[in-house]
Scaffold this motif. Structure first.
Motif, PDB file in Angstrom:
ATOM      1  N   GLY A   1       0.857  -1.258  -0.125  1.00  0.00           N
ATOM      2  CA  GLY A   1      -0.091   0.193  -0.060  1.00  0.00           C
ATOM      3  C   GLY A   1       1.015   1.230  -0.155  1.00  0.00           C
ATOM      4  O   GLY A   1       0.709   2.194   0.793  1.00  0.00           O
TER       5      GLY A   1
ATOM      6  N   ARG B   1      -0.250  -2.006  -6.701  1.00  0.00           N
ATOM      7  CA  ARG B   1      -1.239  -3.073  -7.264  1.00  0.00           C
ATOM      8  C   ARG B   1      -0.912  -2.780  -8.773  1.00  0.00           C
ATOM      9  O   ARG B   1      -1.134  -3.950  -9.481  1.00  0.00           O
ATOM     10  CB  ARG B   1      -2.642  -2.401  -7.190  1.00  0.00           C
ATOM     11  CG  ARG B   1      -3.678  -3.384  -7.552  1.00  0.00           C
ATOM     12  CD  ARG B   1      -5.160  -3.116  -7.331  1.00  0.00           C
ATOM     13  NE  ARG B   1      -5.518  -1.512  -7.520  1.00  0.00           N
ATOM     14  CZ  ARG B   1      -6.073  -1.512  -8.849  1.00  0.00           C
ATOM     15  NH1 ARG B   1      -6.367  -2.394  -9.736  1.00  0.00           N
ATOM     16  NH2 ARG B   1      -6.390  -0.092  -9.082  1.00  0.00           N
TER      17      ARG B   1
ATOM     18  N   ASP C   1      -1.834  -7.546  -6.924  1.00  0.00           N
ATOM     19  CA  ASP C   1      -3.051  -7.090  -6.461  1.00  0.00           C
ATOM     20  C   ASP C   1      -3.150  -7.908  -4.977  1.00  0.00           C
ATOM     21  O   ASP C   1      -3.105  -8.921  -4.837  1.00  0.00           O
ATOM     22  CB  ASP C   1      -4.280  -7.799  -7.378  1.00  0.00           C
ATOM     23  CG  ASP C   1      -5.526  -7.203  -6.806  1.00  0.00           C
ATOM     24  OD1 ASP C   1      -5.797  -7.041  -5.714  1.00  0.00           O
ATOM     25  OD2 ASP C   1      -6.254  -7.256  -7.902  1.00  0.00           O
ATOM     26  N   GLY C   2      -3.369  -6.975  -3.969  1.00  0.00           N
ATOM     27  CA  GLY C   2      -3.708  -7.702  -2.585  1.00  0.00           C
ATOM     28  C   GLY C   2      -4.593  -8.730  -2.380  1.00  0.00           C
ATOM     29  O   GLY C   2      -4.513  -9.574  -1.420  1.00  0.00           O
ATOM     30  N   LEU C   3      -5.531  -8.873  -3.491  1.00  0.00           N
ATOM     31  CA  LEU C   3      -6.621  -9.954  -3.338  1.00  0.00           C
ATOM     32  C   LEU C   3      -6.032 -11.133  -4.006  1.00  0.00           C
ATOM     33  O   LEU C   3      -6.964 -12.145  -4.133  1.00  0.00           O
ATOM     34  CB  LEU C   3      -7.802  -9.089  -3.923  1.00  0.00           C
ATOM     35  CG  LEU C   3      -8.480  -8.135  -3.049  1.00  0.00           C
ATOM     36  CD1 LEU C   3      -9.794  -7.722  -3.542  1.00  0.00           C
ATOM     37  CD2 LEU C   3      -8.672  -8.559  -1.670  1.00  0.00           C
TER      38      LEU C   3
ATOM     39  N   HIS D   1       1.733  -3.221   6.499  1.00  0.00           N
ATOM     40  CA  HIS D   1       0.441  -3.501   5.735  1.00  0.00           C
ATOM     41  C   HIS D   1      -0.312  -2.083   5.817  1.00  0.00           C
ATOM     42  O   HIS D   1      -0.743  -1.542   6.745  1.00  0.00           O
ATOM     43  CB  HIS D   1      -0.262  -4.540   6.484  1.00  0.00           C
ATOM     44  CG  HIS D   1      -1.468  -4.681   5.795  1.00  0.00           C
ATOM     45  ND1 HIS D   1      -2.255  -4.179   4.891  1.00  0.00           N
ATOM     46  CD2 HIS D   1      -2.569  -5.581   6.317  1.00  0.00           C
ATOM     47  CE1 HIS D   1      -3.235  -4.549   4.614  1.00  0.00           C
ATOM     48  NE2 HIS D   1      -3.709  -5.468   5.456  1.00  0.00           N
TER      49      HIS D   1
ATOM     50  N   MET E   1      -2.691  -1.226   2.905  1.00  0.00           N
ATOM     51  CA  MET E   1      -3.598  -1.426   1.939  1.00  0.00           C
ATOM     52  C   MET E   1      -4.696  -1.280   2.385  1.00  0.00           C
ATOM     53  O   MET E   1      -5.336  -1.373   3.174  1.00  0.00           O
ATOM     54  CB  MET E   1      -3.360  -3.051   1.606  1.00  0.00           C
ATOM     55  CG  MET E   1      -2.210  -3.632   0.883  1.00  0.00           C
ATOM     56  SD  MET E   1      -2.371  -5.100  -0.076  1.00  0.00           S
ATOM     57  CE  MET E   1      -2.952  -5.953   1.485  1.00  0.00           C
ATOM     58  N   THR E   2      -5.319  -0.152   1.450  1.00  0.00           N
ATOM     59  CA  THR E   2      -6.506   0.264   1.553  1.00  0.00           C
ATOM     60  C   THR E   2      -7.077   0.505  -0.052  1.00  0.00           C
ATOM     61  O   THR E   2      -6.157   0.700  -0.762  1.00  0.00           O
ATOM     62  CB  THR E   2      -6.794   1.398   2.482  1.00  0.00           C
ATOM     63  OG1 THR E   2      -6.320   2.589   1.748  1.00  0.00           O
ATOM     64  CG2 THR E   2      -6.369   1.302   3.932  1.00  0.00           C
TER      65      THR E   2
ATOM     66  N   THR F   1     -12.123  -1.719   0.443  1.00  0.00           N
ATOM     67  CA  THR F   1     -11.045  -1.854   1.638  1.00  0.00           C
ATOM     68  C   THR F   1     -11.398  -2.628   2.620  1.00  0.00           C
ATOM     69  O   THR F   1     -10.148  -3.253   3.125  1.00  0.00           O
ATOM     70  CB  THR F   1     -11.057  -0.281   2.199  1.00  0.00           C
ATOM     71  OG1 THR F   1     -10.751   0.791   1.180  1.00  0.00           O
ATOM     72  CG2 THR F   1     -10.334  -0.115   3.454  1.00  0.00           C
TER      73      THR F   1
ATOM     74  N   LEU G   1      -9.778  -5.690   1.490  1.00  0.00           N
ATOM     75  CA  LEU G   1      -8.204  -5.698   1.601  1.00  0.00           C
ATOM     76  C   LEU G   1      -7.650  -5.795   3.052  1.00  0.00           C
ATOM     77  O   LEU G   1      -6.831  -6.582   3.479  1.00  0.00           O
ATOM     78  CB  LEU G   1      -7.537  -4.383   1.123  1.00  0.00           C
ATOM     79  CG  LEU G   1      -7.608  -3.914  -0.395  1.00  0.00           C
ATOM     80  CD1 LEU G   1      -7.531  -2.649  -0.478  1.00  0.00           C
ATOM     81  CD2 LEU G   1      -6.614  -5.236  -1.039  1.00  0.00           C
ATOM     82  N   ARG G   2      -8.615  -5.517   3.839  1.00  0.00           N
ATOM     83  CA  ARG G   2      -8.392  -5.555   5.323  1.00  0.00           C
ATOM     84  C   ARG G   2      -8.718  -7.178   5.916  1.00  0.00           C
ATOM     85  O   ARG G   2      -8.120  -7.432   7.056  1.00  0.00           O
ATOM     86  CB  ARG G   2      -9.278  -4.732   6.409  1.00  0.00           C
ATOM     87  CG  ARG G   2      -8.577  -3.256   6.181  1.00  0.00           C
ATOM     88  CD  ARG G   2      -9.731  -2.223   6.846  1.00  0.00           C
ATOM     89  NE  ARG G   2      -9.074  -0.684   6.864  1.00  0.00           N
ATOM     90  CZ  ARG G   2      -9.669   0.082   6.990  1.00  0.00           C
ATOM     91  NH1 ARG G   2     -11.428   0.124   7.173  1.00  0.00           N
ATOM     92  NH2 ARG G   2      -9.069   1.304   6.968  1.00  0.00           N
TER      93      ARG G   2
ATOM     94  N   GLY H   1      -7.088  -9.311   1.993  1.00  0.00           N
ATOM     95  CA  GLY H   1      -5.882  -8.878   1.690  1.00  0.00           C
ATOM     96  C   GLY H   1      -4.679  -9.029   2.962  1.00  0.00           C
ATOM     97  O   GLY H   1      -3.572  -9.688   2.609  1.00  0.00           O
TER      98      GLY H   1
END
Length: 301
Positions: free
Chosen positions: A7, A32, A46-48, A67, A69-70, A83, A86-87, A90
């Motif tokens: 992020g 990303r 990509d965090g997902l 970390h 990432m949002t 978000t 991602l939380r 992710g």
């Protein structure tokens, strides 16, 4: 140390990269898309996407993952849902990748304004989170935060730190002159609700970054509030913001009508939100905010 910032293009990510590098760390940014990559070492995932995240972390070989990432490019429903993923998803992907790469420490972003509205006006890290908030959007956000914290703190083999940041102000935030809230204040669109008794704990971006650097370097674990020393009711900070930006004083709407007129979350912030005490971060991190009060800079820097 070798540090991976996931992020790295966000409000905190970019200045955090600079601060960590200035302190002599080898820092890699996880982004990303390659088109958003900042200068310096970068990995793309990509965090997902769990496979891509693991490949990126293995390539970076970090000792510590931060970390951040949002998907918060505003407060739209889509941004909040993205978000939340991602939380939850992710975070799980980062933790799995951390185990695969032998990472020893994980520092994760959370928020300091998700406590239940009960007890005193300012609460510590042990206060319960508002999981049963009546607004589905906010309840979903708080549940995602709770899940992030559960995953991070419950990961065997990792030194976990959760930083619950206060409401950010400064460059690129909503409270900057060109931010969403700053522009609403300038144009006379902000409103007080009832007596404005809801408490907000702010923190300047620079202080949040400094606390994050400390959390990377200091061997502490657990949950820490990262806020300034001056939790304030809306009746104080909102008129001050409008005045500083040159906007008109906010008009007041009756408290019982606030949720209908302003939206649930703004009404909650203005009438019921609890502030967050920062004593634990000050003691355990050896950190203190360089800007101890929002009163000297909210809306101007």
């Amino acid at each position: 140390m070798r540090i991976l910032v996931a992020g790295a293009t966000g409000v905190l990510g970019r200045p955090l990269l600079d601060r960590l590098r200035h302190r002599g760390h080898h820092v890699t940014a996880l982004v990303r898309t390659a088109s958003t990559a900042p200068a310096g070492d970068t990995v793309v995932a990509d965090g997902l996407d769990p496979a891509a995240v693991t490949a990126a972390v293995l390539a970076a070989r970090p000792d510590v993952i931060v970390h951040q990432m949002t998907a918060l490019r505003g407060l739209s429903t889509d941004a909040m849902r993205a978000t939340a993923r991602l939380r939850t998803e992710g975070t799980a992907n980062l933790i799995a990748a951390a185990h695969a790469a032998g990472v020893r420490r994980l520092v994760a972003q959370s928020i300091a304004f998700a406590a239940e509205p009960r007890g005193g006006p300012v609460v510590d890290e042990d206060a319960p989170l508002y999981l049963a908030a009546p607004d589905p959007g906010w309840a979903g956000t708080v549940r995602a935060i709770a899940e992030l914290e559960r995953q991070v703190l419950g990961s065997p083999g990792l030194e976990p730190v959760v930083l619950r940041y206060g409401v950010l102000y400064g460059e690129r935030t909503a409270y900057a002159r060109d931010g969403h809230t700053g522009q609403a204040a300038l144009r006379g669109r902000l409103r007080l609700a009832g007596t404005g008794s809801g408490i907000t704990s702010f923190v300047h971006v620079d202080d949040a970054v400094a606390a994050t650097v400390a959390a990377v370097e200091v061997p502490v674990t657990g949950v820490l509030h990262v806020t300034d020393d001056d939790p304030a009711p809306a009746a104080q900070w909102l008129p001050a913001l409008c005045e500083r930006l040159g906007g008109p004083p906010p008009r007041t709407v009756p408290g019982p009508m606030a949720a209908r007129l302003l939206g649930w979350f703004p009404a909650f912030q203005l009438t019921e939100m609890r502030g967050a005490a920062n004593e634990r971060a000050r003691t355990e991190l050896g950190w203190k905010p360089a800007r101890p009060s929002w009163r000297t800079g909210l809306g101007t820097d």
